[in-house]
Motif scaffolding. Structure first.
Motif, PDB file in Angstrom:
ATOM      1  N   ALA A 253       0.831  -1.202   0.000  1.00 49.91           N
ATOM      2  CA  ALA A 253       0.000   0.000   0.000  1.00 49.91           C
ATOM      3  C   ALA A 253       0.863   1.248   0.000  1.00 49.91           C
ATOM      4  N   ARG A 254       2.106   1.094   0.424  1.00 50.03           N
ATOM      5  CA  ARG A 254       2.967   2.269   0.547  1.00 50.03           C
ATOM      6  C   ARG A 254       3.998   2.300  -0.576  1.00 50.03           C
ATOM      7  N   ARG A 255       4.459   3.525  -0.846  1.00 54.93           N
ATOM      8  CA  ARG A 255       5.354   3.758  -1.980  1.00 54.93           C
ATOM      9  C   ARG A 255       6.586   2.865  -1.937  1.00 54.93           C
ATOM     10  N   LYS A 256       7.201   2.785  -0.763  1.00 56.89           N
ATOM     11  CA  LYS A 256       8.468   2.060  -0.674  1.00 56.89           C
ATOM     12  C   LYS A 256       8.288   0.564  -0.935  1.00 56.89           C
ATOM     13  N   LYS A 259       7.564  -0.002  -4.610  1.00 57.11           N
ATOM     14  CA  LYS A 259       8.746   0.143  -5.461  1.00 57.11           C
ATOM     15  C   LYS A 259       9.566  -1.150  -5.459  1.00 57.11           C
ATOM     16  N   ARG A 274       9.765   7.117  -9.855  1.00 59.04           N
ATOM     17  CA  ARG A 274       8.774   7.589  -8.899  1.00 59.04           C
ATOM     18  C   ARG A 274       7.380   7.633  -9.535  1.00 59.04           C
ATOM     19  N   GLU A 278       3.970   5.700  -8.543  1.00 59.35           N
ATOM     20  CA  GLU A 278       2.795   6.498  -8.207  1.00 59.35           C
ATOM     21  C   GLU A 278       1.590   6.082  -9.055  1.00 59.35           C
ATOM     22  N   LYS A 282      -1.870   4.802  -7.584  1.00 54.79           N
ATOM     23  CA  LYS A 282      -3.135   5.470  -7.913  1.00 54.79           C
ATOM     24  C   LYS A 282      -4.177   4.454  -8.349  1.00 54.79           C
ATOM     25  N   ARG A 285      -5.426   2.391  -5.363  1.00 54.85           N
ATOM     26  CA  ARG A 285      -6.283   3.097  -4.399  1.00 54.85           C
ATOM     27  C   ARG A 285      -7.743   3.122  -4.813  1.00 54.85           C
ATOM     28  N   LEU A 286      -8.035   2.811  -6.085  1.00 56.11           N
ATOM     29  CA  LEU A 286      -9.423   2.886  -6.550  1.00 56.11           C
ATOM     30  C   LEU A 286     -10.281   1.855  -5.826  1.00 56.11           C
TER      31      LEU A 286
ATOM     32  N   TYR B 162      -6.374  15.954  -6.929  1.00 60.57           N
ATOM     33  CA  TYR B 162      -6.307  14.497  -6.775  1.00 60.57           C
ATOM     34  C   TYR B 162      -6.207  14.120  -5.299  1.00 60.57           C
ATOM     35  N   PRO B 197     -14.467   6.450  -7.050  1.00 60.23           N
ATOM     36  CA  PRO B 197     -14.000   6.744  -5.687  1.00 60.23           C
ATOM     37  C   PRO B 197     -12.655   6.059  -5.412  1.00 60.23           C
ATOM     38  N   TYR B 198     -11.791   6.699  -4.628  1.00 56.67           N
ATOM     39  CA  TYR B 198     -10.516   6.099  -4.230  1.00 56.67           C
ATOM     40  C   TYR B 198     -10.101   6.739  -2.914  1.00 56.67           C
ATOM     41  N   THR B 199      -9.213   6.051  -2.232  1.00 57.68           N
ATOM     42  CA  THR B 199      -8.770   6.561  -0.931  1.00 57.68           C
ATOM     43  C   THR B 199      -7.250   6.677  -0.891  1.00 57.68           C
ATOM     44  N   GLU B 204       1.019   8.741   5.150  1.00 53.24           N
ATOM     45  CA  GLU B 204       2.060   8.449   4.161  1.00 53.24           C
ATOM     46  C   GLU B 204       2.326   9.693   3.338  1.00 53.24           C
ATOM     47  N   GLU B 210      11.695  14.035  -6.704  1.00 50.09           N
ATOM     48  CA  GLU B 210      12.724  13.168  -6.142  1.00 50.09           C
ATOM     49  C   GLU B 210      14.089  13.716  -6.527  1.00 50.09           C
TER      50      GLU B 210
END
Lengths: 373, 337
Positions: A253-256, A259, A274, A278, A282, A285-286, B162, B197-199, B204, B210
């Motif tokens: 669920a987290r970026r790290k 990756k 990155r 992302e 994205k 998360r839907l 977003y 919908p999204y969360t 975080e 970067e």
């Protein structure tokens, strides 16, 4: 203007790309090049890739310096046949740039090809169609957790000579998130209904990973729908699958974390930018995606093994089949190719991982083009 | 994917959650508007039109116009949350929180802890904050550090359309009281926002750039400025990481520390008044836990310790600007060079 002088222009890799940066030139100005030679590296916000020479001759002009960013379609270099006059090359560059300025203005006002949606088997399926609109279409089917953007290095190149459709499988990209039983039969059947919905009787089917198993299932169940099959690092040929990749992709669920999981896909982990991470986050998360991925993973890879192995049945197919595999694939073992019936050509790409169509796009595009004529 | 404004993204999040969950209600001053005036239903949609269109779809039962009495309706929302609804209450300007301190801090923020975990309080307080709107001292403050200070509250600062949609849906589905702060200057910003919908999970940080040389931590509208600065400095060979914590409570301390371990330089940009704000908090975190990684002193870019001025020239000077952020980055780069 004769073909003796060829323009090398900034490619468009994916819908979101409108410019790219030249990171490094791999060929000196004035050096001879063959078609398919690696000319330079281009970096977008999402990914870095090598760009190959479209023609043979001499790299007579390098027009963009390392570190410079230019828009899609801008002139990067000129490849000229031996004997082309310097003045003629200069005139070519000048006239190209003048025309590009006009075209860029027009392009800014026109609308680029956009994904569309069609209902197939009661589900909204998102797809992108590009190309000539003629002949037997090529249909590109991504793998588990992927989307039609995975073909960003392939669809534009193939579309120069073919009608090319890339789609988002159910539960993926911008398609409906309902995946029914989530098994291979569901995916193959949805593909058949998708072809019906677009009025495509027969297609050159290209599938990657889970998409490879899905197009193989489609061709076995509906032999008349396939004109040929290109399977890239396909699932469905053996029991093993990298279970930490599947559970990692579903769980991250987290970026790290994400990756680290995505880096397993590539021989060169530096390709995971990155923006790439992302984009995947994205998508994840839907609403509905977590459930869809879990359902598919449970149905297709129960207990970390592949539920369906179709290798022996490949011999039943009456159409040409080829398999492309990155030797450094850490997701589906390249050794699965050994289970194929003799006579099925297997192209091992030494430098690629699971995503050969991204990491060795030029070679994969040539193999697909050779298959589809 | 369609481009949507920050305002539309918030409106869409509210509408989609109200469709999905019948316990979600919206309340606040003129959230529908026109109450009692025939033919003027849905006249306002909140003072800046964020809730417009909700009342015609969901009715006055679920879109409540309240009196100008924040202590009453924020308290009512806390009670509704404690008894089974998921209210989204609009406290028009965060500057007005003074009159409903008790309801937020002592009631909503304490229920779960003081009832031994047996009570949940799924309350969202949406509120506008920030300078740059020519709205003077009483309508321009950034009071999020005060909420961040109180255990039991979650504090969210969306920096783009977003982010706003995904964070608001997460806030509505969260079982704890959430203070959701909308920067009033961002309402017309647009970007691509999914229709579905999204969360976005709390706690975080978002890595919007970067780089290797400097870590810039910024939140809310300041993320936009920090990105501009990072893009501009890139051409001068200074590469910046920009971290948007998204939520100041919970705070993603790991991402901040990891980034400073990599770059060795930190600039924190905070639009809130400089004493006891997020800049001091994050600077203290890094000084305490990543001091050894620092190659230069930490720089904070904040407004001066004054009320937000009304004179436009002074207000513009008050707000941390891209120029001030850029200067701070150059200063930490030049340290010891």
């Amino acid at each position: 203007m004769s073909d003796a002088i060829q323009a090398v222009t900034m490619p468009k890799w994916g819908l979101a790309m409108d410019e790219g940066m030249v990171t490094v030139w791999l060929v000196e100005e004035g050096a001879p090049v063959a078609a398919g030679d690696e000319l330079l590296e281009i970096e977008t916000t999402k990914i870095t890739n090598v760009f190959e020479s479209p023609a043979a001759g001499t790299l007579s002009r390098r027009l963009v310096g390392e570190g410079e960013t230019v828009p899609v379609g801008a002139l990067l270099a000129v490849v000229a046949e031996d004997g082309a006059a310097e003045a003629e090359i200069d005139a070519f560059v000048e006239s190209f740039r003048a025309e590009f300025a006009v075209a860029a203005e027009a392009a800014a006002e026109s609308v680029a090809a956009e994904p569309e949606s069609v209902e197939a088997g009661g589900l909204a399926i998102n797809y992108l169609r590009a190309g000539t609109g003629e002949g037997v279409p090529i249909v590109l089917v991504h793998g588990f957790g992927g989307d039609l953007d995975n073909w960003l290095f392939n669809q534009p190149a193939l579309a120069e000579h073919h009608d090319v459709v890339a789609l988002d499988l159910p539960g993926h990209g911008r398609s409906a998130k309902d995946v029914g039983a989530g098994d291979l039969a569901f995916l193959s059947e949805t593909l058949a209904e998708f072809l019906d919905a677009l009025g495509i009787d027969r297609a050159h089917l290209v599938g990657h990973s889970l998409g490879g198993a899905a197009v193989l299932g489609l061709a076995l169940d509906h032999p008349k729908r396939a004109a040929s099959l290109t399977l890239i690092s396909p699932a469905g040929l053996g029991p093993e699958i990298n279970r930490s990749y599947i559970s990692g992709f579903v769980g991250a669920a987290r970026r790290k974390e994400m990756k680290g999981v995505l880096q397993m896909l590539f021989a060169d982990p530096g390709l995971v930018s990155r923006d790439l991470v992302e984009d995947v986050l994205k998508y994840k998360r839907l609403d509905g995606v977590a459930g869809a991925l879990e359902t598919i993973a449970r149905a297709v890879f129960p207990d970390g093994r592949q539920a369906v192995v179709l290798a022996e049945r490949v011999g039943d197919l009456a159409v040409p089949v080829q398999v492309i595999w990155g030797r450094r694939d850490e997701i589906v073992p390249p050794a699965h190719a050994e289970a194929l019936p003799p006579g099925v050509p297997v192209h091992m790409i030494e430098t690629a991982g699971h995503m050969a169509h991204m990491e060795a796009a030029g070679e994969v595009n040539r193999l697909i083009a050779a298959m589809t004529g | 994917m369609a481009k949507k404004s920050y305002r539309q993204a918030i409106n869409e999040a509210l509408a989609q959650e109200m469709r999905r969950d019948p316990t979600v209600i919206v309340m606040g001053e003129d959230n529908a508007g026109g109450l009692g005036a025939p033919g003027e239903d849905d006249a306002w949609g909140g003072v800046l039109g964020v809730t417009k269109g909700l009342m015609p779809e969901f009715g006055r039962e679920r879109v409540l116009d309240t009196p100008i009495s924040e202590s009453a309706f924020i308290g009512a929302a806390a009670g509704a949350a404690a008894t089974g609804l998921r209210p989204v209450a609009e406290l028009m300007f965060v500057d007005f929180m003074g009159v409903c301190f008790d309801q937020i801090f002592n009631q909503a923020g304490k229920f779960r802890y003081m009832f031994g975990g047996k009570a949940v309080t799924p309350l969202v307080v949406r509120t506008m904050y920030g300078a740059g709107f020519r709205a003077a001292s009483q309508h321009s403050q950034c009071l999020y550090p005060i909420f961040t200070h109180v255990p039991g509250l979650k504090v969210v600062l969306p920096s783009s359309p977003y982010e706003a949609k995904g964070l608001l849906i997460q806030a509505i589905r969260d079982d704890d009281p959430v203070i959701f702060l909308e920067h009033k200057v961002l309402y017309d910003d647009e970007e691509e926002v999914p229709d579905e919908p999204y969360t976005i999970p709390f706690g975080e940080a978002n890595l919007t750039r970067e780089g290797e040389d400097v870590t810039i931590v910024a939140m809310g509208r300041m993320v936009k400025f920090a990105n501009q600065v990072a893009d501009g400095l890139e051409t001068d060979g200074i590469s910046c990481t920009v971290l948007d914590p998204r939520t100041t409570s919970p705070l993603d301390t790991d991402s901040i520390l990891e980034s400073v371990e990599e770059t060795g330089r930190l600039v924190v940009v905070d639009e809130a008044s400089p004493r006891c704000n997020m800049a001091t908090d994050i600077s203290a975190l890094v000084a305490e836990r990543a001091f050894g990684a620092l190659k230069a002193p930490i720089r904070m870019v904040t407004p001066p310790h004054t009320p937000v001025p009304f004179a436009p020239e002074l207000e513009d000077l008050y707000i941390p600007s891209p120029e001030k952020i850029g200067a701070a980055v150059r200063e930490v780069m030049e340290h010891g060079a």
